[in-house]
Every structure is written in C-alpha cells, then in structure tokens.
Design an enzyme around this catalytic site. Structure first.
Site: not given
Length: 269
Positions: A223-225
């Site tokens: 997600s690279n959140w």
C-alpha cells in the site's frame, strides 16, 4: 476488489510526532497503529511488513513497538549500521525484523557504499536486503546487487524516476535480477513516479504488467501507506491502489500469488 484471505501489505510506515526526528529528515505527520488497523479492516488486509521510515534513521524503536502492537501477522524491515552488535541483531530478529532497508535516495541512511558490509552482518540472522533506488541506475548496480547473499527485494516496481519502456536496458536489468530466483519486486506506489497519473498510472502499469507476465511467483503488493511524500493536495486512494492489482494481474492465480503466496514464502508466514 476485496483482498483475499492472507493478503500481506509488504511496505508501509508508522510515524510518531512526539519522537525526535533524524537531522534533515522528512516528517509527514502522525500515523498510528489504530489508523492503519482501520485501513486493514477496510481493505481486508491480514499481514503487514512495517518498514523503518527515514525519519528515525537507525532508531528502530517505533517500528518494533508498532509490530508488537499490530500483533499477529506483523513483521518488519529495519535499519542498522555495519558495526551493529550481535546482541542487537538478535533482539531485533526476536522482535520480528526480517530485512534491512537499503534506501539510496536523499534521506536514506544506508546506500550502496555500505550495502555489502551491512548485508554481510544481517544475513546470518536470516535477514534479506530491501532495496530502494532510482531504477535508471540498475545497470550500474546490477552486478553488486547480484553478489548479495540470499534473497533481496526491489521496491516500488523499480522506482524509475523517469519513465522507461519494458524493452529498455534499465528495465532489462530489473528482469535480470528477478531471473536470479532470489529477487522479489514490490508492485507499489505508482503515483511516486508516474507521469500519466491516476487511475491507471499507465506508464508504470506497463512495467508492472510486464513483471507479472515475466515472473508472477516473484511479485509482491504494498500500500505504501500513509504515502508520506504524496499527501498534498490529497493522498492517493487506498482502495484504488488495491483495485489496480486486477489490471496488473488479470489472472486470479497470479493475483493470489502477489497478494498472499509470494509474501508468505519470502517473509516466512
């Protein structure tokens, strides 16, 4: 799209504004375990790899504490120097750290000049190298990366900071790494490099689709959140970043590999 059971988000970060930040490091704000658990629930994510952010250099305290707080299914990527003591590596391994972050962009602590020494220290503890670079430099560093012991991961579809084509020498270098059988690629964060933009990020998607076609058994999703460098004017839509997996991997079996099976193999679930 709803994530299948066992889906692993292989790259995200936590931030705590109360902690000291490394000199000159970027700090995007406060992003907690509670915030992320809400995202897990929304998307149906079960497993997660917490990646040490540049903000805290080699102080892995928040990453380790967050892994513990997330609980079952959480592991991590840490940052250590080449002179790290065995006792510290043992402590971090017991806390769920499974890889070392080699971050070669400005703000990253470990670059290619120290990669060999650092990976030599962590490899006996079962860690692998997690590498983020501008993919345009892959031909320059391909041989050095291939010499690494054990497994290694390339972030963000190679993170080509200017678009390249699937038949370029730079992308060929990425395929060469995948062909070692020891390389995994995170198909993630297309918004960081795309010039064509949402929703399909077509320039990056061409590379993602080519990678899935070439070696579906070596692809991961992330997600690279909380999208630390891309929060203004608004962060990318998390659901859309999961939905695009159907475009990258039209075959359901390949999607399941990317979301569940490959991460289970690499991270030891």
């Amino acid at each position: 799209m709803k994530a299948p059971k066992g889906t692993c988000d292989t790259h995200m970060h936590f931030y705590d504004t109360k902690l000291p930040v490394a000199p000159g490091a970027f700090m995007p704000g406060e992003f907690t375990v509670e915030d992320y658990k809400a995202l897990q629930k929304k998307l149906g994510l079960e497993r997660v790899i917490v990646v040490q952010p540049n903000a805290y250099a080699d102080d892995n305290g928040l990453t380790v504490a967050s892994i513990k707080k997330v609980g079952k299914g959480a592991k991590g990527v840490g940052v250590v120097k080449a002179d790290v003591k065995d006792a510290e590596l043992e402590r971090l391994t017991a806390a769920g750290i499974v890889a070392v972050r080699i971050m070669t962009f400005p703000g990253g602590m470990l670059h290619f000049d120290v990669m060999d020494q650092v990976v030599a220290r962590v490899h006996p503890f079962g860690w692998h190298a997690n590498i983020q670079l501008d993919g345009r430099n892959l031909p320059k560093y391909e041989a050095q990366i291939k010499r690494l012991p054990g497994k290694f991961v390339i972030d963000h579809t190679g993170k080509f900071m200017e678009p390249v084509s699937p038949d370029s020498k730079e992308f060929r270098s990425l395929l060469n790494l995948v062909d070692t059988g020891r390389c995994w690629v995170k198909l993630s964060a297309p918004y960081e490099t795309s010039k064509t933009g949402a929703p399909k990020y077509e320039d990056v998607s061409k590379l993602a689709r080519a990678l899935v076609k070439h070696a579906p058994e070596r692809m991961l999703w992330a997600s690279n959140w909380p999208h630390p460098g891309n929060r203004t004017p608004a962060p990318p839509d998390d659901q859309a970043l999961l939905d695009i997996v159907e475009y990258w991997a039209p075959n359901e079996k390949d999607r399941h590999r990317m979301l569940v099976d490959n991460a289970a193999e690499l991270y030891g679930y």
